[in-house]
Design a protein around this motif. Structure first.
Motif, PDB file in Angstrom:
ATOM      1  N   ARG A 193       0.506 -10.386   3.177  1.00 57.95           N
ATOM      2  CA  ARG A 193       1.512  -9.915   4.089  1.00 57.95           C
ATOM      3  C   ARG A 193       0.510 -10.396   5.348  1.00 57.95           C
ATOM      4  NH1 ARG A 193       0.743  -4.675   5.637  1.00 57.95           N
ATOM      5  NH2 ARG A 193       2.669  -5.364   7.112  1.00 57.95           N
ATOM      6  N   TRP A 194       0.859 -10.006   6.475  1.00 57.53           N
ATOM      7  CA  TRP A 194      -0.572  -9.529   7.360  1.00 57.53           C
ATOM      8  C   TRP A 194      -0.441  -8.577   7.706  1.00 57.53           C
ATOM      9  CZ3 TRP A 194      -4.180 -12.867   9.229  1.00 57.53           C
ATOM     10  CH2 TRP A 194      -3.887 -14.621   9.160  1.00 57.53           C
ATOM     11  N   GLY A 195      -1.259  -7.993   7.304  1.00 55.71           N
ATOM     12  CA  GLY A 195      -1.900  -6.011   7.441  1.00 55.71           C
ATOM     13  C   GLY A 195      -1.711  -5.353   9.197  1.00 55.71           C
ATOM     14  N   ASN A 196      -2.664  -4.285   9.000  1.00 58.85           N
ATOM     15  CA  ASN A 196      -2.466  -3.838  10.299  1.00 58.85           C
ATOM     16  C   ASN A 196      -4.299  -3.908  10.949  1.00 58.85           C
ATOM     17  OD1 ASN A 196      -0.496  -2.577   9.762  1.00 58.85           O
ATOM     18  ND2 ASN A 196      -1.357  -0.656   8.369  1.00 58.85           N
ATOM     19  N   GLU A 197      -4.220  -4.448  11.989  1.00 57.30           N
ATOM     20  CA  GLU A 197      -5.587  -4.507  13.251  1.00 57.30           C
ATOM     21  C   GLU A 197      -6.095  -2.962  12.907  1.00 57.30           C
ATOM     22  OE1 GLU A 197      -3.759  -3.179  16.677  1.00 57.30           O
ATOM     23  OE2 GLU A 197      -2.829  -4.379  15.284  1.00 57.30           O
TER      24      GLU A 197
ATOM     25  N   ILE B 125      -7.328  -8.893  12.119  1.00 59.37           N
ATOM     26  CA  ILE B 125      -6.617  -8.526  11.186  1.00 59.37           C
ATOM     27  C   ILE B 125      -6.375  -9.536   9.975  1.00 59.37           C
ATOM     28  CG2 ILE B 125      -5.031 -10.620  12.622  1.00 59.37           C
ATOM     29  CD1 ILE B 125      -2.502  -8.434  12.298  1.00 59.37           C
ATOM     30  N   ARG B 126      -6.027  -9.038   8.916  1.00 54.24           N
ATOM     31  CA  ARG B 126      -6.617  -9.895   8.126  1.00 54.24           C
ATOM     32  C   ARG B 126      -4.925  -9.570   7.224  1.00 54.24           C
ATOM     33  NH1 ARG B 126     -11.219  -6.573   8.125  1.00 54.24           N
ATOM     34  NH2 ARG B 126     -12.495  -7.496   7.919  1.00 54.24           N
ATOM     35  N   TYR B 127      -4.903 -11.184   6.756  1.00 54.51           N
ATOM     36  CA  TYR B 127      -3.492 -11.417   5.397  1.00 54.51           C
ATOM     37  C   TYR B 127      -4.277 -11.184   4.772  1.00 54.51           C
ATOM     38  CZ  TYR B 127       0.135 -14.679   3.691  1.00 54.51           C
ATOM     39  OH  TYR B 127       1.209 -14.682   3.210  1.00 54.51           O
ATOM     40  N   GLN B 128      -2.880 -10.000   3.940  1.00 50.26           N
ATOM     41  CA  GLN B 128      -3.648  -9.686   2.642  1.00 50.26           C
ATOM     42  C   GLN B 128      -1.814  -9.532   1.782  1.00 50.26           C
ATOM     43  OE1 GLN B 128      -6.011  -6.674   3.377  1.00 50.26           O
ATOM     44  NE2 GLN B 128      -7.868  -6.909   2.967  1.00 50.26           N
ATOM     45  N   GLU B 129      -2.391  -9.572  -0.141  1.00 48.17           N
ATOM     46  CA  GLU B 129      -0.858  -8.698  -0.772  1.00 48.17           C
ATOM     47  C   GLU B 129       0.353  -9.700   0.408  1.00 48.17           C
ATOM     48  OE1 GLU B 129      -0.651  -4.827  -0.821  1.00 48.17           O
ATOM     49  OE2 GLU B 129      -2.106  -5.181  -1.825  1.00 48.17           O
TER      50      GLU B 129
END
Length: 296
Positions: free
Chosen positions: A93-97, A87-91
């Motif tokens: 917020r944490w995105g979808n896994e 799962i990645r932190y982008q913009e």
């Protein structure tokens, strides 16, 4: 210089940077860094954010060096086999896994190198390179490895002459080549099921899990601090707040140095006679390490 030597040189160049090479602005905000969970104090608490464990099947995971990626696994329930995710932190917020074939990665201090078992990957403009061999010095490695900021590997290895007994050891880069594994002392390598070493970036302490007669039953997490003369000090059980009659394993301090993560669980017998590991992730303030350190 051949391709392998070039890769090792690049690899070590990234590892020589300390964890503190990241400024705080490189990390997500603290309240978001751990998926919104309330941080623990000096008593461990379950780490099971709903975003990564909506059905309670999260086992444990590892943050990338900038804490903007989290690689984790789920098991049991609908996951009959252990399944790996990122799962990645982008913009902000944490995105979808998404599912991934990357299992239990570790990272260099600047995040440009990911190493997994006997292989490593380099970060590219589009993600991660294909796996590359780290060299023959790891051919007997199993059950975890950890790399200090100066590029020294600490890992469990199994030599034929040891009759199945694993040993913790290390390998340094000497004259452009990694040495054969050097076994640590008998006090560190005492006990059964030795696994999952975790070396401090500056090599000031080493943690691992092992079953010993002075423990709480199954494998516990132990620690040894390096003395001023470079030798390893007494082996210390990390105490009954961390260790219990269950199986504690896989200690790891977060890249920001704030928390110690570890797994707690046990083996359960299946109807067919096989065994199934059932464990959860716990976290605790990393000051527990300094509280254990012997006073000079």
């Amino acid at each position: 210089m051949n391709r392998f030597c070039i890769s090792i040189f690049l690899f070590l160049s990234t590892l020589t940077m300390s964890i503190n090479s990241y400024g705080l602005d490189k990390f997500p905000a603290l309240e978001k860094r751990y998926f919104g969970e309330v941080p623990p104090g000096l008593t461990p608490k379950l780490f099971e954010p709903k975003i990564i464990s909506p059905e309670g099947l999260f086992e444990g995971g590892t943050f990338s060096a900038d804490m903007k990626e989290f690689y984790f696994s789920r098991k049991n329930g609908k996951y009959e086999k252990r399944t790996f995710f990122v799962i990645r932190y982008q913009e902000n917020r944490w995105g979808n896994e998404t599912e991934t074939d990357i299992k239990w990665p570790q990272f260099s201090a600047d995040g440009k190198i990911m190493y997994v078992g006997k292989e490593y990957r380099e970060r590219t403009n589009t993600g991660w390179s294909e796996p590359k061999s780290q060299g023959e010095f790891l051919q007997e490695q199993a059950h975890g490895l950890s790399v200090s900021s100066n590029g020294t590997y600490y890992f469990t290895f199994f030599k034929k002459e040891d009759n199945g007994h694993g040993n913790l050891g290390f390998s340094r880069l000497i004259d452009g080549k990694y040495e054969n594994p050097v076994k640590l002392g008998a006090e560190i390598n005492r006990g059964e099921y030795i696994a999952h070493p975790s070396i401090a970036p500056d090599e000031s302490y080493l943690m691992w899990d092992v079953e010993r007669k002075d423990g709480y039953g199954q494998p516990d997490i132990y620690i040894s601090f390096k003395e001023k003369d470079g030798s390893w000090g007494s082996v210390i059980n990390m105490g009954n707040k961390i260790n219990t009659s269950l199986y504690e394993q896989s200690p790891q301090v977060t890249p920001d140095g704030k928390y110690l993560f570890f797994k707690k669980g046990e083996w359960e017998a299946r109807e067919d006679g096989s065994r199934n590991w059932v464990g959860k992730s716990y976290w605790v303030d990393a000051h527990v390490i300094e509280n254990i350190r012997p006073k000079q």
